[in-house]
Design an enzyme around this catalytic site. Sequence first.
Site, PDB file in Angstrom:
ATOM      1  N   GLY A  41       1.072  -0.993  -0.155  1.00 10.05           N
ATOM      2  CA  GLY A  41       0.197  -0.251  -0.476  1.00 10.05           C
ATOM      3  C   GLY A  41       0.726   1.361   0.226  1.00 10.05           C
ATOM      4  O   GLY A  41       0.307   2.073  -0.894  1.00 10.05           O
ATOM      5  N   THR A  42       1.779   0.950   0.549  1.00 10.98           N
ATOM      6  CA  THR A  42       2.573   2.581   0.939  1.00 10.98           C
ATOM      7  C   THR A  42       3.818   2.779  -0.306  1.00 10.98           C
ATOM      8  O   THR A  42       3.762   4.075  -0.976  1.00 10.98           O
ATOM      9  CB  THR A  42       3.747   1.644   1.920  1.00 10.98           C
ATOM     10  OG1 THR A  42       3.280   2.019   3.293  1.00 10.98           O
ATOM     11  CG2 THR A  42       4.778   2.738   2.207  1.00 10.98           C
TER      12      THR A  42
ATOM     13  N   CYS B 193       1.591   0.878  13.226  1.00 14.12           N
ATOM     14  CA  CYS B 193       2.561   1.886  12.620  1.00 14.12           C
ATOM     15  C   CYS B 193       2.693   2.295  14.074  1.00 14.12           C
ATOM     16  O   CYS B 193       4.442   3.435  14.216  1.00 14.12           O
ATOM     17  CB  CYS B 193       2.563   2.377  11.618  1.00 14.12           C
ATOM     18  SG  CYS B 193       1.791   1.458   9.906  1.00 14.12           S
TER      19      CYS B 193
ATOM     20  N   THR C 279      10.798  -7.698 -11.772  1.00 12.28           N
ATOM     21  CA  THR C 279       9.627  -8.958 -11.907  1.00 12.28           C
ATOM     22  C   THR C 279       9.301  -9.116 -11.124  1.00 12.28           C
ATOM     23  O   THR C 279       8.730  -8.777  -9.842  1.00 12.28           O
ATOM     24  CB  THR C 279      11.264  -9.831 -11.726  1.00 12.28           C
ATOM     25  OG1 THR C 279      12.212  -9.446 -12.824  1.00 12.28           O
ATOM     26  CG2 THR C 279      11.061 -11.306 -12.815  1.00 12.28           C
TER      27      THR C 279
ATOM     28  N   GLN D  28      -7.722   0.586   3.477  1.00 10.71           N
ATOM     29  CA  GLN D  28      -8.699  -0.364   5.155  1.00 10.71           C
ATOM     30  C   GLN D  28     -10.316  -0.767   4.011  1.00 10.71           C
ATOM     31  O   GLN D  28     -11.208  -1.855   4.542  1.00 10.71           O
ATOM     32  CB  GLN D  28      -8.975   0.464   5.937  1.00 10.71           C
ATOM     33  CG  GLN D  28      -7.284   0.554   7.156  1.00 10.71           C
ATOM     34  CD  GLN D  28      -7.097  -0.698   7.671  1.00 10.71           C
ATOM     35  OE1 GLN D  28      -7.791  -2.185   7.207  1.00 10.71           O
ATOM     36  NE2 GLN D  28      -6.098  -0.479   7.942  1.00 10.71           N
TER      37      GLN D  28
ATOM     38  N   GLY E  35      -2.596  -5.960  -0.420  1.00 12.57           N
ATOM     39  CA  GLY E  35      -3.100  -7.621  -0.315  1.00 12.57           C
ATOM     40  C   GLY E  35      -2.910  -7.430   1.587  1.00 12.57           C
ATOM     41  O   GLY E  35      -4.129  -8.685   1.328  1.00 12.57           O
ATOM     42  N   HIS E  36      -1.834  -7.490   2.418  1.00 12.66           N
ATOM     43  CA  HIS E  36      -2.092  -8.026   3.797  1.00 12.66           C
ATOM     44  C   HIS E  36      -3.239  -7.833   4.070  1.00 12.66           C
ATOM     45  O   HIS E  36      -3.536  -8.500   5.471  1.00 12.66           O
ATOM     46  CB  HIS E  36      -0.794  -7.845   3.889  1.00 12.66           C
ATOM     47  CG  HIS E  36      -0.731  -6.932   4.557  1.00 12.66           C
ATOM     48  ND1 HIS E  36      -0.751  -6.491   5.750  1.00 12.66           N
ATOM     49  CD2 HIS E  36      -0.439  -5.882   3.723  1.00 12.66           C
ATOM     50  CE1 HIS E  36       0.463  -5.056   6.041  1.00 12.66           C
ATOM     51  NE2 HIS E  36      -0.107  -4.522   5.178  1.00 12.66           N
TER      52      HIS E  36
HETATM   53  N1  PLP Z   1      -2.889   2.880   4.227  1.00 11.63           N
HETATM   54  C1  PLP Z   1      -3.818   2.228   5.140  1.00 11.63           C
HETATM   55  C2  PLP Z   1      -4.607   3.201   5.400  1.00 11.63           C
HETATM   56  C3  PLP Z   1      -2.867   1.408   5.891  1.00 11.63           C
HETATM   57  O1  PLP Z   1      -3.796   1.328   7.132  1.00 11.63           O
HETATM   58  C4  PLP Z   1      -2.035   0.737   5.586  1.00 11.63           C
HETATM   59  C5  PLP Z   1      -1.345  -0.110   6.531  1.00 11.63           C
HETATM   60  O2  PLP Z   1      -1.915  -0.415   7.700  1.00 11.63           O
HETATM   61  C6  PLP Z   1      -1.003   1.163   4.710  1.00 11.63           C
HETATM   62  C7  PLP Z   1      -1.441   2.302   3.765  1.00 11.63           C
HETATM   63  C8  PLP Z   1       0.216   0.627   3.888  1.00 11.63           C
HETATM   64  O3  PLP Z   1      -0.096  -0.430   3.594  1.00 11.63           O
HETATM   65  P1  PLP Z   1       1.439  -1.461   3.702  1.00 11.63           P
HETATM   66  O4  PLP Z   1       1.504  -1.694   4.745  1.00 11.63           O
HETATM   67  O5  PLP Z   1       1.231  -2.424   2.407  1.00 11.63           O
HETATM   68  O6  PLP Z   1       2.686  -1.058   2.801  1.00 11.63           O
END
Ligand code: PLP
Length: 391
Positions: A71-72, A324, A236, A178, A199-200
């Site tokens: 996601g980041t 986090c 890749t 989310q 994904g996670h």
């Molecule tokens: N955005 C939101 C709203 C999240 O809750 C999170 C992870 O907790 C992220 C972004 C980051 O995702 P990732 O852990 O896949 O980088």
Amino acid sequence: MKTIYFDNNATTRVAPEVVEAMLPYFSQYYGNASSMHSFGGAVARDIAAARKKLADLLGADPSEIIFTSCGTESDSTAIWSALRANPSKKHIIASRVEHPAVKNLCEKLEQNGYRVTFVPVDRQGRLDMDFLKESLTDDTAVVSLMWANNESGVIFPIEKIAPMLNERGILFHTDAVQAVGKIPIDLGRAGVDMLSLSGHKLHAPKGVGALYVRKGTRFSPFLVGGHQEQGRRGGTENVASIIGLGRAAELAAAAIGDENTRVRALRDRLENALLEKIPSAMVNGDRENRLPNTSSVAFEYVEGESILLMLNELGICASSGSACTSGSLEPSHVLRAMGVPFTAAHGSIRFSLSVYNTQEEVDFIIENLPPIIDRLRQMSPFWADARRKGA
Ligand code: PLP
């Protein structure tokens, strides 16, 4: 001791069906999707099938999906791309409650010549729409607003905001990490230009994500390298995880009804019982417009970390803020932005459920948490003081 997992906004269990779908791609179908031979070509076709499954979950076209590592990465790619697409514009808008993946990037950009407006939220975590409207300028390159908050679960009215930005030609990115898989999303009519997911958070593995980029949106890659993802993301492909994400999307599409009925009912059962049994407890966030799986409850005059430790001894996993920010004793930036009083923010616990949770587990928490809060309050000078003042 059995693990009772109520921390699904931090990460989710990989679904057994997802593991099963992934396994052959480690030792059986290990070809490179870019290779000329048919062994690699078969993998390319399977990646295409996974892309289609994810696109279907989102109401998007497969060509609008770029696989990423998380996601980041999707958030960074979207915001950087929007800025590169509008090199003369130097203004960014985000909300005060964004995940660090957006918030910290915006703060970095602020140190590098960009102007960032952080839109406030009210006590219920709802976006200040007037503030947002008044913040839009001809210099605004991108607005990045999360679809749903990871701590409170509060949902922002993304589909209402989109037309306002589309009209002014301002790029609209949403961090839907989310939201995807928990609430229905139809990108065919949502009007957003870019959407991030991970994904996670939806029972696929860690280390894979995706970015939706609406057809016709000017895009500039973040990772420059090979021609993978139609030249939009070099590197890749993480084939097994992409296959897993495709399978997870398929499962999420089938389970979304369950998420919004059974999981919601379990969350409400937990929340209502805790509010009833524990004095000076309250829900953080708008109870109407919220993810069905999330409950952030403040237990005033106790430390969230102490609650978590005692829950942990019973095998119960929850969170005192976003994954986090845990580890720091400061109340989270989300609860602070919502104006949750210090005594309540400190004692806030987030329970986040999934389709794997059961009523038995919910009832175990309902039975065990009230005496924990009671015990901790007996040791709290703040509670003694509050009682004297009539709490
Ligand atoms: N955005 C939101 C709203 C999240 O809750 C999170 C992870 O907790 C992220 C972004 C980051 O995702 P990732 O852990 O896949 O980088």
